[in-house]
Design an enzyme around this catalytic site. Structure first.
Site, PDB file in Angstrom:
ATOM      1  N   HIS A  63       0.805  -1.222   0.000  1.00 24.62           N
ATOM      2  CA  HIS A  63       0.000   0.000   0.000  1.00 24.62           C
ATOM      3  C   HIS A  63       0.842   1.279   0.000  1.00 24.62           C
ATOM      4  CE1 HIS A  63       0.787   0.676   4.333  1.00 24.62           C
ATOM      5  NE2 HIS A  63       0.892  -0.648   4.344  1.00 24.62           N
ATOM      6  N   HIS A  72      12.787  -0.987 -12.247  1.00 20.32           N
ATOM      7  CA  HIS A  72      12.504  -2.423 -12.326  1.00 20.32           C
ATOM      8  C   HIS A  72      12.447  -2.999 -10.914  1.00 20.32           C
ATOM      9  CE1 HIS A  72      13.815  -6.544 -14.234  1.00 20.32           C
ATOM     10  NE2 HIS A  72      12.851  -6.677 -13.364  1.00 20.32           N
TER      11      HIS A  72
HETATM   12  C1  LIG Z   1      24.430  -6.352  -7.456  1.00 18.03           C
HETATM   13  C2  LIG Z   1      24.902  -6.896  -8.796  1.00 18.03           C
HETATM   14  C3  LIG Z   1      24.277  -6.034  -9.911  1.00 18.03           C
HETATM   15  C4  LIG Z   1      26.412  -6.729  -8.794  1.00 18.03           C
HETATM   16  O1  LIG Z   1      26.927  -7.225  -9.990  1.00 18.03           O
HETATM   17  P1  LIG Z   1      28.488  -6.988 -10.317  1.00 18.03           P
HETATM   18  O2  LIG Z   1      28.780  -5.517 -10.349  1.00 18.03           O
HETATM   19  O3  LIG Z   1      28.787  -7.782 -11.527  1.00 18.03           O
HETATM   20  O4  LIG Z   1      29.226  -7.495  -9.021  1.00 18.03           O
HETATM   21  P2  LIG Z   1      30.123  -8.796  -8.826  1.00 18.03           P
HETATM   22  O5  LIG Z   1      29.390 -10.017  -9.272  1.00 18.03           O
HETATM   23  O6  LIG Z   1      31.459  -8.496  -9.447  1.00 18.03           O
HETATM   24  O7  LIG Z   1      30.258  -8.872  -7.256  1.00 18.03           O
HETATM   25  C5  LIG Z   1      31.019  -7.932  -6.511  1.00 18.03           C
HETATM   26  C6  LIG Z   1      31.010  -8.352  -5.072  1.00 18.03           C
HETATM   27  O8  LIG Z   1      29.679  -8.160  -4.545  1.00 18.03           O
HETATM   28  C7  LIG Z   1      29.150  -9.425  -4.078  1.00 18.03           C
HETATM   29  N1  LIG Z   1      27.752  -9.462  -4.487  1.00 18.03           N
HETATM   30  C8  LIG Z   1      27.249  -9.286  -5.722  1.00 18.03           C
HETATM   31  N2  LIG Z   1      25.931  -9.356  -5.714  1.00 18.03           N
HETATM   32  C9  LIG Z   1      25.560  -9.586  -4.442  1.00 18.03           C
HETATM   33  C10 LIG Z   1      24.299  -9.747  -3.813  1.00 18.03           C
HETATM   34  N3  LIG Z   1      23.166  -9.694  -4.509  1.00 18.03           N
HETATM   35  N4  LIG Z   1      24.275  -9.923  -2.480  1.00 18.03           N
HETATM   36  C11 LIG Z   1      25.416  -9.981  -1.778  1.00 18.03           C
HETATM   37  N5  LIG Z   1      26.659  -9.829  -2.317  1.00 18.03           N
HETATM   38  C12 LIG Z   1      26.714  -9.633  -3.646  1.00 18.03           C
HETATM   39  C13 LIG Z   1      29.962 -10.492  -4.783  1.00 18.03           C
HETATM   40  O9  LIG Z   1      29.983 -11.681  -4.048  1.00 18.03           O
HETATM   41  C14 LIG Z   1      31.324  -9.822  -4.849  1.00 18.03           C
HETATM   42  O10 LIG Z   1      31.929  -9.919  -3.580  1.00 18.03           O
HETATM   43  P3  LIG Z   1      33.523 -10.058  -3.436  1.00 18.03           P
HETATM   44  O11 LIG Z   1      34.091  -8.780  -3.997  1.00 18.03           O
HETATM   45  O12 LIG Z   1      33.728 -10.214  -1.964  1.00 18.03           O
HETATM   46  O13 LIG Z   1      33.911 -11.250  -4.257  1.00 18.03           O
HETATM   47  C15 LIG Z   1      24.491  -8.354  -9.039  1.00 18.03           C
HETATM   48  O14 LIG Z   1      25.266  -9.250  -8.281  1.00 18.03           O
HETATM   49  C16 LIG Z   1      23.024  -8.614  -8.701  1.00 18.03           C
HETATM   50  O15 LIG Z   1      22.626  -8.863  -7.560  1.00 18.03           O
HETATM   51  N6  LIG Z   1      22.198  -8.532  -9.746  1.00 18.03           N
HETATM   52  C17 LIG Z   1      20.768  -8.705  -9.615  1.00 18.03           C
HETATM   53  C18 LIG Z   1      20.272  -9.845 -10.510  1.00 18.03           C
HETATM   54  C19 LIG Z   1      18.780  -9.907 -10.445  1.00 18.03           C
HETATM   55  O16 LIG Z   1      18.158  -9.663  -9.449  1.00 18.03           O
HETATM   56  N7  LIG Z   1      18.164 -10.178 -11.565  1.00 18.03           N
HETATM   57  C20 LIG Z   1      16.712 -10.183 -11.619  1.00 18.03           C
HETATM   58  C21 LIG Z   1      16.210 -10.172 -13.004  1.00 18.03           C
HETATM   59  S1  LIG Z   1      14.447 -10.188 -12.978  1.00 18.03           S
END
Ligand SMILES: CC(C)(COP(=O)(O)OP(=O)(O)OC[C@H]1O[C@@H](n2cnc3c(N)ncnc32)[C@H](O)[C@@H]1OP(=O)(O)O)[C@@H](O)C(=O)NCCC(=O)NCCS
Length: 130
Positions: A63, A72
């Site tokens: 709400h 998104h």
């Molecule tokens: C947040 C996000 C965008 C970061 O992506 P990125 O910039 O490529 O980051 P990386 O994968 O290089 O990760 C960097 C660090 O953050 C950490 N990390 C990344 N995503 C995380 C998350 N969601 N929660 C906790 N830690 C996360 C990784 O473990 C890494 O840690 P480290 O440096 O200790 O190894 C991505 O991980 C994410 O969560 N994307 C969302 C995907 C999603 O929800 N899709 C839905 C489609 S409907």
């Protein structure tokens, strides 16, 4: 890209809304144009959703939430009541945002996050955000 999106939505196209029949949208919700609402998503009373935003599969927007444009809300995310999210922001899959939190524009919240404090414009945050 952002400039193109705004130009297209304001000057050229009247984008339709695409709402899956299994989604539940309150009669009191106010939706812009070009919005996608996925399967089983719930958009509850007095929610406002800006143009061209996505409320993805199974998301719950409770709400009085206020969602900006081109934002998104990913699959299975829950926005508790009175949450505000700005424009061009992304809330990752399975996240929970507790009630009353304000998330700015151009924000990325990682998948599976729990948002317990306000998030500034442009911030990238993951995990338990407090
Ligand atoms: C947040 C996000 C965008 C970061 O992506 P990125 O910039 O490529 O980051 P990386 O994968 O290089 O990760 C960097 C660090 O953050 C950490 N990390 C990344 N995503 C995380 C998350 N969601 N929660 C906790 N830690 C996360 C990784 O473990 C890494 O840690 P480290 O440096 O200790 O190894 C991505 O991980 C994410 O969560 N994307 C969302 C995907 C999603 O929800 N899709 C839905 C489609 S409907």
């Amino acid at each position: 890209m952002q400039k193109f999106c705004h130009f297209a939505s304001k000057n050229i196209y009247k984008w339709p809304n695409i709402i899956d029949p299994s989604a539940v949208i309150s009669v009191n919700a106010v939706l812009g144009t070009g919005i996608f609402v996925g399967k089983t998503a719930i958009v509850n009373a007095d929610v406002r959703i800006g143009n061209c935003s996505i409320i993805n599969t199974g998301a719950i927007v409770e709400h009085e939430c206020d969602i900006g444009a081109f934002t998104h809300i990913s699959v299975n995310t829950t926005l508790c009541g009175q949450v505000a999210v700005g424009d061009y922001s992304f809330i990752g899959a399975g996240s929970t945002v507790i009630q009353g939190i304000k998330i700015g524009s151009n924000v990325i919240i990682g998948a599976g996050s729990v948002v317990l404090r306000d998030v500034e414009d442009g911030e990238i945050a993951v995990g338990v955000i407090k």
